[in-house]
Design a protein around this motif. Structure first.
Motif, PDB file in Angstrom:
ATOM      1  N   SER A   1     -87.788 -33.304-106.396  1.00 30.12           N
ATOM      2  CA  SER A   1     -88.633 -32.127-106.230  1.00 30.12           C
ATOM      3  C   SER A   1     -88.841 -31.813-104.752  1.00 30.12           C
ATOM      4  CB  SER A   1     -89.983 -32.365-106.918  1.00 30.12           C
ATOM      5  OG  SER A   1     -90.820 -31.246-106.767  1.00 30.12           O
ATOM      6  N   ASP A   2     -89.116 -32.832-103.961  1.00 33.64           N
ATOM      7  CA  ASP A   2     -89.289 -32.622-102.520  1.00 33.64           C
ATOM      8  C   ASP A   2     -88.014 -32.063-101.896  1.00 33.64           C
ATOM      9  OD1 ASP A   2     -91.841 -33.664-102.744  1.00 33.64           O
ATOM     10  OD2 ASP A   2     -91.265 -35.670-102.050  1.00 33.64           O
ATOM     11  N   ALA A   3     -86.869 -32.608-102.286  1.00 33.31           N
ATOM     12  CA  ALA A   3     -85.585 -32.140-101.735  1.00 33.31           C
ATOM     13  C   ALA A   3     -85.330 -30.685-102.120  1.00 33.31           C
ATOM     14  CB  ALA A   3     -84.447 -33.035-102.217  1.00 33.31           C
ATOM     15  N   PHE A   4     -85.596 -30.324-103.366  1.00 32.63           N
ATOM     16  CA  PHE A   4     -85.361 -28.949-103.815  1.00 32.63           C
ATOM     17  C   PHE A   4     -86.272 -27.955-103.089  1.00 32.63           C
ATOM     18  CE2 PHE A   4     -83.250 -29.650-108.265  1.00 32.63           C
ATOM     19  CZ  PHE A   4     -82.108 -30.104-107.632  1.00 32.63           C
ATOM     20  N   TYR A   5     -87.523 -28.339-102.819  1.00 32.08           N
ATOM     21  CA  TYR A   5     -88.417 -27.445-102.073  1.00 32.08           C
ATOM     22  C   TYR A   5     -87.959 -27.277-100.630  1.00 32.08           C
ATOM     23  CZ  TYR A   5     -92.034 -26.837-105.621  1.00 32.08           C
ATOM     24  OH  TYR A   5     -92.720 -26.469-106.741  1.00 32.08           O
ATOM     25  N   LYS A   6     -87.504 -28.373-100.004  1.00 35.28           N
ATOM     26  CA  LYS A   6     -87.113 -28.319 -98.598  1.00 35.28           C
ATOM     27  C   LYS A   6     -85.713 -27.734 -98.389  1.00 35.28           C
ATOM     28  CE  LYS A   6     -90.036 -32.136 -97.229  1.00 35.28           C
ATOM     29  NZ  LYS A   6     -90.145 -33.555 -96.930  1.00 35.28           N
TER      30      LYS A   6
ATOM     31  N   GLU B   1     -76.309 -30.612 -96.262  1.00 41.00           N
ATOM     32  CA  GLU B   1     -75.153 -30.998 -97.082  1.00 41.00           C
ATOM     33  C   GLU B   1     -75.408 -32.323 -97.793  1.00 41.00           C
ATOM     34  OE1 GLU B   1     -71.899 -28.926 -94.042  1.00 41.00           O
ATOM     35  OE2 GLU B   1     -72.217 -31.094 -94.022  1.00 41.00           O
ATOM     36  N   ALA B   2     -75.969 -33.281 -97.055  1.00 36.03           N
ATOM     37  CA  ALA B   2     -76.270 -34.587 -97.651  1.00 36.03           C
ATOM     38  C   ALA B   2     -77.276 -34.445 -98.787  1.00 36.03           C
ATOM     39  CB  ALA B   2     -76.797 -35.547 -96.580  1.00 36.03           C
ATOM     40  N   MET B   3     -78.286 -33.607 -98.617  1.00 37.44           N
ATOM     41  CA  MET B   3     -79.283 -33.402 -99.672  1.00 37.44           C
ATOM     42  C   MET B   3     -78.681 -32.709-100.886  1.00 37.44           C
ATOM     43  SD  MET B   3     -82.123 -34.737 -98.945  1.00 37.44           S
ATOM     44  CE  MET B   3     -82.804 -35.524 -97.515  1.00 37.44           C
ATOM     45  N   ILE B   4     -77.837 -31.711-100.642  1.00 32.09           N
ATOM     46  CA  ILE B   4     -77.189 -30.994-101.742  1.00 32.09           C
ATOM     47  C   ILE B   4     -76.332 -31.951-102.566  1.00 32.09           C
ATOM     48  CG2 ILE B   4     -75.416 -29.270-102.296  1.00 32.09           C
ATOM     49  CD1 ILE B   4     -76.523 -27.614 -99.910  1.00 32.09           C
ATOM     50  N   ILE B   5     -75.503 -32.727-101.885  1.00 28.67           N
ATOM     51  CA  ILE B   5     -74.603 -33.646-102.592  1.00 28.67           C
ATOM     52  C   ILE B   5     -75.390 -34.787-103.237  1.00 28.67           C
ATOM     53  CG2 ILE B   5     -72.710 -35.289-102.285  1.00 28.67           C
ATOM     54  CD1 ILE B   5     -71.676 -33.341-100.043  1.00 28.67           C
ATOM     55  N   ASN B   6     -76.335 -35.342-102.502  1.00 26.03           N
ATOM     56  CA  ASN B   6     -77.121 -36.462-103.009  1.00 26.03           C
ATOM     57  C   ASN B   6     -77.861 -36.110-104.299  1.00 26.03           C
ATOM     58  OD1 ASN B   6     -78.396 -39.131-102.804  1.00 26.03           O
ATOM     59  ND2 ASN B   6     -80.242 -37.990-102.342  1.00 26.03           N
ATOM     60  N   TRP B   7     -78.428 -34.920-104.370  1.00 26.48           N
ATOM     61  CA  TRP B   7     -79.265 -34.539-105.512  1.00 26.48           C
ATOM     62  C   TRP B   7     -78.583 -33.564-106.467  1.00 26.48           C
ATOM     63  CZ3 TRP B   7     -82.890 -37.681-106.592  1.00 26.48           C
ATOM     64  CH2 TRP B   7     -83.550 -38.390-105.579  1.00 26.48           C
TER      65      TRP B   7
END
Length: 196
Positions: free
Chosen positions: A170-175, A147-153
């Motif tokens: 890019s790293d967040a989207f891959y993970k 959730e934090a990654m989705i909202i953050n990016w």
């Protein structure tokens, strides 16, 4: 323009149906005491009118839910919960609370100069965009890492950090593939479902 009472009711209904974790009611109380339900979604780019922020959040919720179901099928909840879908969509732009202020400027209307209102930005907590939303939410309830990654990016390549050369997006989207789906639904909502 939007019926603020109607969109507020719909927003709160979705929120209370799906968001149940500790601190969620305190966060909702914070939202209702702030200008969240009266604020625009932007100064001029999309839903730049009173109630636009809450309306945008509800529209993103609908699109994100449809996109997740389309991507994963009937068993979508094995990948992302209904609670996470609601949290990400309804809360991704809480960073805009108490940011937009009404000011006035001169504009020629029918050959005469008139003072007309417009939205300006007054940032009291300059913490960024997606990261500011994560910071605010975590002050009330804990987000999962996804959730934090989705909202953050959620701003994708529009994020100032990416423009500055960061490869973290890019790293967040891959993970976290749901972050890609969310970013896409936020953009589709902005450019297809809303007016400039």
């Amino acid at each position: 323009m939007v019926d603020i009472d109607s969109i507020k009711k719909e927003y709160i209904e979705i929120y209370n149906t799906y968001i149940k974790r500790d601190g969620s009611q305190e966060l909702l109380e914070y939202l209702t005491k702030s200008d969240f339900f009266e604020a625009p979604a932007s100064t001029q780019f999309h839903s730049a009118y009173a109630g636009g922020l809450a309306e945008h959040s509800v529209k993103v919720y609908r699109r994100f839910l449809r996109a997740v179901k389309s991507e994963y099928g009937d068993n979508y909840a094995d990948t992302i919960s209904d609670e996470s879908i609601a949290i990400c969509a309804l809360l991704h732009d809480v960073c805009k609370i108490d940011v937009y202020k009404i000011d006035y400027r001169n504009k020629k209307v029918n050959g005469n100069w008139e003072q007309v209102p417009y939205y300006t930005v007054e940032e009291s907590l300059p913490y960024g965009h997606g990261e500011k939303s994560v910071y605010i939410i975590n002050g009330f309830m804990r987000l999962t890492r996804e959730e934090a990654m989705i909202i953050n990016w959620h701003m994708g390549a529009f994020d100032a950090r990416v423009k500055g050369g960061s490869y973290s997006l890019s790293d967040a989207f891959y993970k976290y593939p749901n972050a890609v789906i969310f970013h896409t639904t936020d953009m589709l909502t902005t450019y297809l479902d809303e007016e400039r």
